[in-house]
Scaffold this motif. Structure first.
Motif, PDB file in Angstrom:
ATOM      1  N   LEU A  54       0.845  -1.191   0.000  1.00 34.49           N
ATOM      2  CA  LEU A  54       0.000   0.000   0.000  1.00 34.49           C
ATOM      3  C   LEU A  54       0.880   1.240   0.000  1.00 34.49           C
ATOM      4  CD1 LEU A  54      -2.643  -0.989   2.727  1.00 34.49           C
ATOM      5  CD2 LEU A  54      -2.593  -1.592   0.298  1.00 34.49           C
ATOM      6  N   LEU A  55       0.533   2.210  -0.836  1.00 37.95           N
ATOM      7  CA  LEU A  55       1.300   3.444  -0.949  1.00 37.95           C
ATOM      8  C   LEU A  55       0.426   4.625  -0.546  1.00 37.95           C
ATOM      9  CD1 LEU A  55       2.929   2.704  -4.422  1.00 37.95           C
ATOM     10  CD2 LEU A  55       3.924   2.298  -2.146  1.00 37.95           C
ATOM     11  N   THR A  56       0.874   5.377   0.450  1.00 40.22           N
ATOM     12  CA  THR A  56       0.091   6.535   0.878  1.00 40.22           C
ATOM     13  C   THR A  56       0.131   7.657  -0.149  1.00 40.22           C
ATOM     14  OG1 THR A  56       1.964   7.486   2.113  1.00 40.22           O
ATOM     15  CG2 THR A  56       0.459   6.019   3.321  1.00 40.22           C
ATOM     16  N   HIS A  57       1.193   7.698  -0.956  1.00 40.88           N
ATOM     17  CA  HIS A  57       1.304   8.643  -2.071  1.00 40.88           C
ATOM     18  C   HIS A  57       2.497   8.228  -2.916  1.00 40.88           C
ATOM     19  CE1 HIS A  57       3.960  10.371   0.994  1.00 40.88           C
ATOM     20  NE2 HIS A  57       4.553  11.100   0.052  1.00 40.88           N
ATOM     21  N   GLY A  58       2.755   8.979  -3.995  1.00 44.70           N
ATOM     22  CA  GLY A  58       3.714   8.507  -4.977  1.00 44.70           C
ATOM     23  C   GLY A  58       5.084   9.148  -4.949  1.00 44.70           C
ATOM     24  N   HIS A  59       5.431   9.921  -3.918  1.00 43.72           N
ATOM     25  CA  HIS A  59       6.774  10.499  -3.865  1.00 43.72           C
ATOM     26  C   HIS A  59       7.822   9.401  -3.712  1.00 43.72           C
ATOM     27  CE1 HIS A  59       5.523  14.858  -2.598  1.00 43.72           C
ATOM     28  NE2 HIS A  59       5.512  14.688  -3.912  1.00 43.72           N
ATOM     29  N   LEU A  60       8.986   9.654  -4.298  1.00 44.39           N
ATOM     30  CA  LEU A  60      10.014   8.622  -4.387  1.00 44.39           C
ATOM     31  C   LEU A  60      10.443   8.082  -3.038  1.00 44.39           C
ATOM     32  CD1 LEU A  60      11.842   7.046  -6.348  1.00 44.39           C
ATOM     33  CD2 LEU A  60      13.568   8.828  -6.005  1.00 44.39           C
ATOM     34  N   ASP A  61      10.490   8.922  -2.016  1.00 43.57           N
ATOM     35  CA  ASP A  61      10.950   8.435  -0.712  1.00 43.57           C
ATOM     36  C   ASP A  61       9.991   7.421  -0.100  1.00 43.57           C
ATOM     37  OD1 ASP A  61       9.217  10.705  -0.426  1.00 43.57           O
ATOM     38  OD2 ASP A  61       9.780  10.836   1.693  1.00 43.57           O
ATOM     39  N   HIS A  62       8.778   7.326  -0.614  1.00 42.80           N
ATOM     40  CA  HIS A  62       7.808   6.350  -0.114  1.00 42.80           C
ATOM     41  C   HIS A  62       7.636   5.146  -1.040  1.00 42.80           C
ATOM     42  CE1 HIS A  62       5.948   8.663   3.297  1.00 42.80           C
ATOM     43  NE2 HIS A  62       6.683   9.584   2.703  1.00 42.80           N
ATOM     44  N   VAL A  63       8.139   5.237  -2.264  1.00 41.16           N
ATOM     45  CA  VAL A  63       7.902   4.164  -3.240  1.00 41.16           C
ATOM     46  C   VAL A  63       9.191   3.564  -3.786  1.00 41.16           C
ATOM     47  CG1 VAL A  63       5.764   5.344  -3.911  1.00 41.16           C
ATOM     48  CG2 VAL A  63       7.808   5.605  -5.333  1.00 41.16           C
ATOM     49  N   HIS A  64      10.337   4.003  -3.302  1.00 39.56           N
ATOM     50  CA  HIS A  64      11.605   3.635  -3.925  1.00 39.56           C
ATOM     51  C   HIS A  64      11.780   2.130  -4.064  1.00 39.56           C
ATOM     52  CE1 HIS A  64      15.972   2.973  -4.241  1.00 39.56           C
ATOM     53  NE2 HIS A  64      15.946   4.091  -4.960  1.00 39.56           N
ATOM     54  N   SER A  65      11.362   1.358  -3.051  1.00 37.43           N
ATOM     55  CA  SER A  65      11.561  -0.098  -3.072  1.00 37.43           C
ATOM     56  C   SER A  65      10.315  -0.875  -3.467  1.00 37.43           C
ATOM     57  CB  SER A  65      12.059  -0.576  -1.699  1.00 37.43           C
ATOM     58  OG  SER A  65      13.308  -0.012  -1.376  1.00 37.43           O
ATOM     59  N   VAL A  66       9.286  -0.183  -3.969  1.00 36.53           N
ATOM     60  CA  VAL A  66       8.020  -0.866  -4.236  1.00 36.53           C
ATOM     61  C   VAL A  66       8.161  -1.945  -5.303  1.00 36.53           C
ATOM     62  CG1 VAL A  66       7.232   0.871  -5.907  1.00 36.53           C
ATOM     63  CG2 VAL A  66       5.560  -0.557  -4.717  1.00 36.53           C
ATOM     64  N   THR A  67       8.920  -1.678  -6.354  1.00 44.95           N
ATOM     65  CA  THR A  67       9.013  -2.654  -7.440  1.00 44.95           C
ATOM     66  C   THR A  67       9.729  -3.926  -7.014  1.00 44.95           C
ATOM     67  OG1 THR A  67       8.863  -0.912  -9.108  1.00 44.95           O
ATOM     68  CG2 THR A  67       9.799  -3.022  -9.798  1.00 44.95           C
ATOM     69  N   HIS A 141      -0.522  17.188   0.146  1.00 48.14           N
ATOM     70  CA  HIS A 141       0.902  16.876   0.000  1.00 48.14           C
ATOM     71  C   HIS A 141       1.179  16.463  -1.439  1.00 48.14           C
ATOM     72  CE1 HIS A 141       4.917  15.748   1.183  1.00 48.14           C
ATOM     73  NE2 HIS A 141       4.744  14.536   0.693  1.00 48.14           N
ATOM     74  N   THR A 142       0.327  15.596  -1.981  1.00 42.76           N
ATOM     75  CA  THR A 142       0.248  15.332  -3.414  1.00 42.76           C
ATOM     76  C   THR A 142      -1.225  15.269  -3.783  1.00 42.76           C
ATOM     77  OG1 THR A 142       0.159  12.910  -3.281  1.00 42.76           O
ATOM     78  CG2 THR A 142       2.361  13.916  -3.347  1.00 42.76           C
ATOM     79  N   GLU A 143      -1.483  15.193  -5.084  1.00 46.25           N
ATOM     80  CA  GLU A 143      -2.881  15.112  -5.532  1.00 46.25           C
ATOM     81  C   GLU A 143      -3.558  13.838  -5.049  1.00 46.25           C
ATOM     82  OE1 GLU A 143      -0.329  16.659  -9.044  1.00 46.25           O
ATOM     83  OE2 GLU A 143      -0.188  15.139  -7.467  1.00 46.25           O
ATOM     84  N   GLY A 144      -2.783  12.757  -4.941  1.00 45.75           N
ATOM     85  CA  GLY A 144      -3.361  11.462  -4.590  1.00 45.75           C
ATOM     86  C   GLY A 144      -2.991  10.951  -3.213  1.00 45.75           C
ATOM     87  N   SER A 145      -2.610  11.844  -2.313  1.00 50.62           N
ATOM     88  CA  SER A 145      -2.318  11.413  -0.946  1.00 50.62           C
ATOM     89  C   SER A 145      -3.564  10.812  -0.293  1.00 50.62           C
ATOM     90  CB  SER A 145      -1.838  12.595  -0.093  1.00 50.62           C
ATOM     91  OG  SER A 145      -0.558  13.028  -0.486  1.00 50.62           O
TER      92      SER A 145
END
Length: 233
Positions: A54-67, A141-145
């Motif tokens: 689950l991703l709270t938003h798409g900024h790199l510091d929160h998604v860096h290891s998602v893949t 914070h972002t459009e999709g937070s």
């Protein structure tokens, strides 16, 4: 409920793992920079099997290891539809200071988006890993937070707040996708109505509660006072 956290090696981003108990399926929330190996060890130690990221938003510091996390376990990444585009190139729009910080942590390598992405919208209810997770769209914070509210039978809900609410502060609105007015609306309509007993796990920094933030967070105190004044006038 089992709740574990890992701090990323850049930006102090919190990655969370939630499961009904050890030895069961779990969800991983916001896998940031440098958490993949430690996350794998945590999963082994507790005999957990990821069912979703689950991703709270798409900024790199929160998604860096998602893949790599999604690929290692054959699961989808879940993100709000308004932040779906960020998974295509989360480096886009980063300023030189952020790029320098990422480079120092080894976080600027080639990017590949997850093979499977699930888009959610406001009030989506997820039933995953034996957990009930409600999605609340909270842009600013972002459009999709989003805020993820996890039900805990016999106890108060657990709020995964991402970069909307921190202990003593709120998320920045000067980064790509930020909108200060939208943040204020999200705090007023999505955060302040929550029960005081709600435990909050922020995207950065220590855990807190809604009750504590309502009394001590200067942003919420000011916003609640302004709302009260408008209602009286």
């Amino acid at each position: 409920m089992l709740v574990e956290s890992l701090e990323a090696t850049a930006f102090g981003t919190n990655c969370y793992v939630l499961a009904p108990q050890r030895g069961e399926e779990c969800v991983v929330v916001d896998p940031g920079v440098g958490v993949a190996d430690r996350l794998a060890e945590l999963l082994r130690r507790h005999r957990l099997r990821p069912a979703a990221v689950l991703l709270t938003h798409g900024h790199l510091d929160h998604v860096h290891s998602v893949t790599p996390v999604c690929g290692a376990h054959g699961v989808a990444a879940t993100v709000h539809a308004d932040d779906r585009h960020r998974l295509r190139d989360p480096l886009a729009g980063l300023g030189p200071q952020l790029r320098a910080a990422l480079a120092a942590s080894g976080g600027t390598g080639p990017w590949r988006e997850p093979d499977d992405v699930v888009e959610v919208t406001d009030r989506t209810r997820l039933e995953v890993a034996g957990l009930r997770v409600d999605v609340s769209h909270a842009p600013g914070h972002t459009e999709g937070s989003v805020l993820f509210s996890v039900a805990r039978p016999g106890d108060s809900d657990l709020l995964l707040a991402g970069d909307v609410l921190f202990a003593g502060s709120i998320g920045r609105t000067d980064l790509p996708g930020g909108d200060h007015r939208a943040m204020l609306r999200s705090l007023l309509t999505r955060v302040l109505p929550l029960d005081d007993a709600t435990d909050v796990l922020p995207g950065h920094g220590p855990a807190t509660t809604i009750g504590r933030e309502r009394l001590t967070n200067p942003h919420l105190v000011q916003l609640a006072a302004a709302a009260g004044t408008e209602q009286q006038s």
